[in-house]
Structure formats: C-alpha cells, structure tokens
Scaffold this active site. Structure first.
Site, PDB file in Angstrom:
ATOM      1  N   ILE A  50       0.841  -1.184   0.000  1.00 50.21           N
ATOM      2  CA  ILE A  50       0.000   0.000   0.000  1.00 50.21           C
ATOM      3  C   ILE A  50       0.876   1.234   0.000  1.00 50.21           C
ATOM      4  CG2 ILE A  50      -1.825   1.241   1.221  1.00 50.21           C
ATOM      5  CD1 ILE A  50      -2.310  -1.493   2.721  1.00 50.21           C
ATOM      6  N   CYS A  51       0.549   2.130  -0.863  1.00 51.71           N
ATOM      7  CA  CYS A  51       1.278   3.396  -0.883  1.00 51.71           C
ATOM      8  C   CYS A  51       0.471   4.414  -0.100  1.00 51.71           C
ATOM      9  CB  CYS A  51       1.482   3.868  -2.315  1.00 51.71           C
ATOM     10  SG  CYS A  51       2.363   5.424  -2.449  1.00 51.71           S
ATOM     11  N   ALA A  52       0.767   4.527   1.146  1.00 55.93           N
ATOM     12  CA  ALA A  52       0.046   5.480   1.987  1.00 55.93           C
ATOM     13  C   ALA A  52       1.050   6.179   2.877  1.00 55.93           C
ATOM     14  CB  ALA A  52      -0.998   4.763   2.842  1.00 55.93           C
TER      15      ALA A  52
END
Lengths: 111, 644
Positions: A50-52
């Site tokens: 996840i790119c968060a």
C-alpha cells in the site's frame, strides 16, 4: 463499505510490528494469499503493498491500528476508479518483501 | 543527592522525584540519545524522570495495587537499579523520618506519585501526572517515548535530516515542556528542603492530583523551557555529515580512462575523498557545470610516452580492489596491443604502467588515496621542478581554454583549466598582485551568484596570457570577494602538475587569488613545456577553490585529481567531461576523451574529481606535506558553507 466501489468486498490486512513500534510504523499490507486479493486501487499494488503516507514518512507513534484501518478504509472509500497503480507491474517485480523497505513517493493525496 | 537525613527522602541517589534517570525498559532498541544530557535535564526538572509505568491504573487503587501494577522491567540492568533504589528506600533512615510526617498515610510516596496517573498516548502506559507535554499542542508524552523520537536517519538516498515532528500535531521541531511537581525528592531536592519544608512529604499527602492545566499558548522550539529532540541527540548533525561524506566520496570516485586508438582503458580510480557538499551545493555545481564547462581544448601532440601512476595510499578496500581490477585490465590491454606489434610507444606505455604501481608510494599522502595517472615521461621529469614552480608561483590565467598559447606551437605549455561549477569558493592565495585583496567575504556561502557566474565566464573567455591574467585577476577579485580570502592555503609547497619549471612565471603572479578556474597558462607558453590542458569540471564538488596547475599546493589539491591527471597526460581535451561528471555524480562513470591527439595518444580521462580529493591524481608532482593543511583549510571553508 457503504457506497464505495468496494461495497461488499472483504479484504484482509496484515500488520507487522517491529521492535521500534510505535516509534516506527508497522508494516501494513493487504493479504494476498489463500484466495485473498488486494483491492484494485491506484495506491494498492497487486502484491498487497500500500502506498500510503501514514505508513511511511507521515507515520506518527500516536497512530494506532484502528487509526490505520480507518485511514485505509477511507482511502478505499474515496476511490473513484478501480485501477492498479500505473507502475504496478514494475514495482511488483522488484518489490521487497516488506513494504517498509520501499521508498514510496506520496504524490497524490486526493485518493 | 543531598541526603540530609532530615529531609526524609527515601530514594537512592539516582532517583529524582521517585523516578529514575534511566529508561525503564519500555523500549528495547538502542539508546542512541545522549544519556548524560537526559539525566541532567531530569535532575534539572526540565524533563520528567523515567518512572516505571503502570500497565493499568484506577483511581481507587491503593498503594499496593499501584506498586503491583508497575511494569516489570525486562532489562536486568534496569531491574538492578530499581531494586537498589527500593532497597534503599526501605532501609534508609529517611524511612523513619518520613513516617512521622505521614503517619496516617501508607507512607509510600513511590506509590503516591502515581495518583492521578496519566496515560501516555504513545505507549499506552500510565505515568505519574507530572509528565512531559508537547510544546506545540500540549499533549502528554512520557520521557520514555520522548527519547525515542528523533530525526529520521539520513540515508544515502535521503541526505537531509528534517527535525523530528510532533507525533501529535506534526509540527516541526518537536519538543516538550515539563512542569515538575511542587515538591522534590532525590537528586536536586536539597535546595528545596528549606523552601518547602513539608514538600517532601507531599507525595504521601492526599493532595489533589496535580491536574494538568491546559495551557493556552504553545512554546517555541527555542524557548528555554523546551527540551527538543535535537537537544538530547546533539550528534545528529555529525551523523548527517558522516553520511553525506560517505556518499560524496562514493560519488566523487572517478574512473580514469585512457584512450588508445578508439578504445578506452581504465587506468585508475580516484579516491573520491572529498569533503561533503550539501545537496544544494552539489546541485548548484552541477547546473553550473552544465552551462559553463563544456569547452573544447586543443592539445598538443605529445611525445608519445605516457607513464601511469596509480597511487594508492589509504584507500578503501573498495577502491583498492577497483584499482587492481583496472590495473589488470590495463595490463591485459597492453598485452593485447603488444601482440599487435604496436610501435615502441606502446611498449613505453606498458612500462609506464609498471611504474605506476611503484609510484603509489609517494601518492600516499595524508589523505592517502589517489589514483595517479601515468603521464608522459616529461611529466615525470617535471616533479623535481614542481618545487621550483612553487617558489616562482603559480601562473594562473583565469581564462582556461581560450588561451591563445594553448593551441600554439609551443609544445610545452601547460594549461590547467579547472572549471568548477561553483564559483571559486576560496581564494587560495592571497593576491598581492594587481588584484585587489579579496575583501572579507561577508557571505562566505554565496554559492552561485550571478556575479560569480559572470566572473567565471569572464575568466574563461579571457584574453590570453598576461593580459588574460590581468583580466582574470580582476574578475577573480570579484569571485574572491565572494569567497573570502583563504589565506592558509597560500604558500604551500607545490606538487605541481606542471612538468617543467616555468620560467615565464612571474613572481607577481605567484600568489594570485586562484579562482575555481584558473588555468595555468600561457605564461608557460614560452617555455618549452608540453601543453597540457586540463579541464577540471568539478561541478559536483563545487567547493573546488582553484585549479591552479602550478605550484601552489593548494592548487594542486584543488586541481584535484582529475585536472592534474589531464595535465599530466598532456594534451587532451576533455569534451564530454561534463556529461561524465554528471553521470559520475551518481556513481563512477567513465568518460572518454574524444579528442585525444598526439602520438602517444592515449588520453586519460578522469572524471572530475572532487576538489577535496587531495590526492593528486597525478603523481606528477611530489606530494606536499602541506596537503593536509590545504585540505583542512578547504574543508573548513566548505563545512562552514554547509552548515549554513
């Protein structure tokens, strides 16, 4: 998930905590195994990463597992179009096992 | 601890207000903060002591319950400390003296301090209400958690270090404020006995828990009450510099190539030992370099023999290995050539390579490492001369390339053009010639001001020879002004690149302020010195003060390996250096010298080595003892800039 694109879908998150938690962020990803898939989302790679930003440089030790879950839920809920990140294939090919080892660029805060 | 028996304090010396000076094991990671500073702050009541946290807390608990709820210490060392403290508490005379004052109380101040315990939002453990609060948003944070918060460690890919942000409100420069309880116990409490005679018993009184009053204003990061994360890790800057230096060193490592025919042969690697540059500087340098450094130089055919020196002294193992690989490669290549029955010059080259190995010794200077490039024999001869030049002074012509003589028939002309992207950071020599003394630079840092650039250009395009020199000086003064005088470097024994002593050198020129791009020039034209054109694009190292080919040791150093290397090899242009330089910034890159001419025509191309590499690439000149000094001076200057 209400009226989101992912209504009725179920995903599983995996949290891994290292000894520095909560000073350092947990490694959070969607489980991609045993028939489970990662949601199709511009910030979610097919390997579950996840790119968060809150999982990276914007992590705060004040954040809890619940806060992370809420944030990710919100991320999904605000998605307008189901699609993989543009660089999904390239990333997945070379991605480290632990998403924390990836240096993401957080360039889109709209979703 | 002022253990006055009358005080009734029950704690060991290492306790403060019934807490500890050392962490209680909530975190198991490395304790990379400065514990001495933390202890000091705790004693000074500017930071809450490390209390053993409670796993849970209820207001109705009695003292025993509270004590029982204290978190077990995983760390045996800590456990020892606490045990000792507790033992002291129970056995000391204070025990007795305290009792009388608090007879109706359980007399367990170590439990009482937990009354009204506060949960730390980060570790979810409970601490006495006298807890730190963030300076910005007034949120509670225990000392245990506070000491864990720090700047992100710089990495090779992230060469900056932002101050730690508040975990609650994300404001930068996280810091905490501590409001100590009105009483004192343990260390630092003696002064309070008189003032608050009963205060030491306070914990045992059913006083209202010191409820934290929400404060209206936030504290600035620099306000005296605040303890910031940087304060307890004063070494963060050092660490950052160390990482930058390592990266820079790697980035400055250059592979030196020699061109034989249409082939490039690696002949060495520069040490890359350079002082660190801030990313901004590097960027600035790079940009300048792109615009200004590309310039073709004419070279004179050289007598075909080149010697190669590979200096190795004190390099990293990595460097040594790389050099060895290159050496083998070179040998292999030469063997190949020999088979092709090349002329004698080829053989000479081979011989040269052999010498190069042996030459390593001299190159090992204080800094030790350089890849010395082999040069033509003439270059070798030049070594003895270097001293001469030193004395005579370096001829610096500011206009690097366009010097008329460079192309001239006089075969022996050494021109060193270092084009460092950055404007001359320092004037290496103090000019006593026509150049007005560089005014003290008010702003040492001025990296690439317009002026600098302009000055730089002027220099590069300047008229030849002496006139050039003058012009150069003039322009140089500007630059020098910007840079500020660096007097230290002025007279160093030179290990100059120049092959031969230059009769043409004028004494006056000797201590010219050398700017980043000074070419040793035409002064030498008259002499029969082989012309060497060196282009030093040291864009990345922007700090390169000077490229003076000649005698200033500083010059040599500055020239940096690359320039010297060029010079040594004599006539080559180094087109493509720019590109190479850029590429090299990220790693070592290989540049080819397209224009190599001359009979012996092997052109050595070294990527611009950073100025810092003291190591002369070329061992042409003898290493000066002063190299260190030079380096130091430079380093200082640079560091100053960086720190700004």
């Amino acid at each position: 998930m209400g009226d989101s694109l992912y209504q009725g879908e179920v995903y599983t998150l995996q949290f891994r905590f290292d000894p520095q938690y909560p000073i350092s962020s947990p490694a959070v990803q969607f489980v991609v195994a045993d028939g489970k898939q990662a949601p199709i989302h511009p910030h979610v790679y097919s390997n579950g990463h996840i790119c968060a930003s809150i999982l990276g440089n914007e992590w705060s030790p004040v954040l809890s597992v619940v806060a992370v879950c809420v944030t990710l839920q919100s991320m999904l809920a605000s998605c307008k179009k189901k699609e993989r990140p543009v660089d999904n294939d390239r990333y997945v090919r070379n991605a480290p096992e632990n998403p924390k080892k990836t240096l993401f660029h957080y360039d889109d805060d709209t979703v | 601890m002022g253990n006055s028996s009358s005080s009734g304090r029950s704690h060991h010396d290492e306790s403060v207000d019934y807490g500890s000076l050392v962490p209680q094991g909530v975190y198991t990671g490395p304790r990379d903060w400065n514990q001495a500073i933390v202890s000091q702050l705790i004693v000074a009541r500017r930071l809450a002591p490390f209390y053993r946290p409670l796993e849970e807390y209820e207001d109705f608990w009695d003292d025993d319950q509270i004590l029982a709820a204290r978190k077990e210490l995983p760390d045996p060392d800590n456990a020892d400390v606490v045990t000792r403290i507790e033992a002291t508490a129970t056995t000391s005379n204070s025990h007795k003296s305290r009792r009388p004052g608090s007879l109706k109380e359980p007399a367990k101040p170590e439990a009482q301090v937990y009354r009204g315990a506060v949960e730390c939002p980060i570790c979810f453990l409970y601490y006495p209400p006298n807890i730190n609060h963030s300076r910005c948003c007034d949120q509670a944070i225990c000392t245990e958690c506070f000491v864990q918060i720090k700047r992100a460690e710089p990495t090779a890919t992230h060469l900056v270090s932002e101050p730690a942000a508040c975990p609650y409100c994300v404001q930068e420069n996280f810091g905490v404020v501590y409001n100590p309880p009105p009483w004192r116990a343990g260390l630092g409490s003696e002064g309070y006995n008189g003032l608050f005679s009963d205060s030491h018993r306070m914990p045992s009184e059913p006083t209202t828990p010191p409820a934290h009053k929400r404060r209206q204003k936030s504290f600035g990061a620099d306000s005296p009450e605040v303890v910031t994360t940087d304060q307890i890790r004063p070494d963060w800057e050092t660490k950052l510099e160390a990482v930058r230096a390592a990266v820079q060193r790697r980035a400055n490592r250059r592979i030196i190539m020699r061109q034989v025919g249409d082939r490039l042969i690696p002949v060495g690697v520069t040490s890359g030992r350079v002082h660190t540059l801030s990313p901004e500087e590097a960027a600035a340098t790079a940009s300048v370099e792109v615009t200004g450094s590309r310039r073709s130089r004419r070279r004179q055919p050289q007598n075909g023999s080149f010697e190669q020196f590979m200096g190795m002294g004190g390099q990293d193992l990595e460097e040594l290995m790389l050099m060895e690989a290159m050496r083998l490669s070179l040998l292999d290549h030469e063997e190949h050539q020999r088979k092709e029955a090349e002329e004698k010059k080829k053989q000479e080259v081979a011989a040269a390579s052999g010498e190069g190995n042996s030459a390593a010794g001299p190159s090992a200077e204080a800094e030790g490492s350089q890849a010395a490039l082999g040069l033509s024999p003439s270059a070798l001869e030049a070594q003895p001369l270097s001293s001469l030049q030193a004395s005579s002074s370096s001829n610096l012509s500011l206009s690097p390339s366009p010097t008329p003589n460079s192309g001239s028939s006089s075969p022996r002309h050494v021109k060193v053009d270092s084009q460092e992207s950055l404007a001359p950071r320092k004037s290496w020599s103090i000019s006593r010639s026509r150049t007005p003394p560089p005014p003290a630079n008010p702003i040492p840092n001025v990296p690439l001001s317009e002026e600098n650039q302009a000055a730089w250009r002027n220099r590069t395009t300047g008229p030849p020879a002496f006139s050039t020199l003058n012009a150069a000086l003039t322009s140089a003064s500007t630059a020098a002004a910007l840079l500020g005088p660096s007097s230290s470097s002025t007279h160093r024994p030179s290990r100059c690149v120049t092959p031969e002593p230059n009769p043409a050198d004028e004494p006056s020129s000797s201590s010219l302020p050398s700017e980043g791009r000074i070419s040793k020039t035409n002064l030498m034209a008259d002499t029969s010195i082989p012309t060497i054109t060196v282009q030093n694009n040291d864009g990345h190292s922007g700090t390169m003060p000077t490229a003076v080919a000649a005698s200033h040791s500083s010059v040599d150093d500055t020239l940096s390996a690359s320039s010297s290397a060029f010079a040594a090899h004599g006539s080559h242009d180094v087109p493509g250096l720019n590109d190479a330089a850029e590429a090299s910034y990220f790693g070592s890159s290989v540049t080819s010298d397209s224009e190599s001419e001359g009979v012996g025509a092997s052109s050595y191309i070294s990527l611009p080595s950073s100025p810092e590499s003291n190591d002369p690439l070329l061992c042409l000149t003898k290493p000066t003892t002063k190299a260190d000094d030079t380096m130091t001076g430079r380093y200082t200057g640079t560091s100053t800039e960086v720190s700004r």
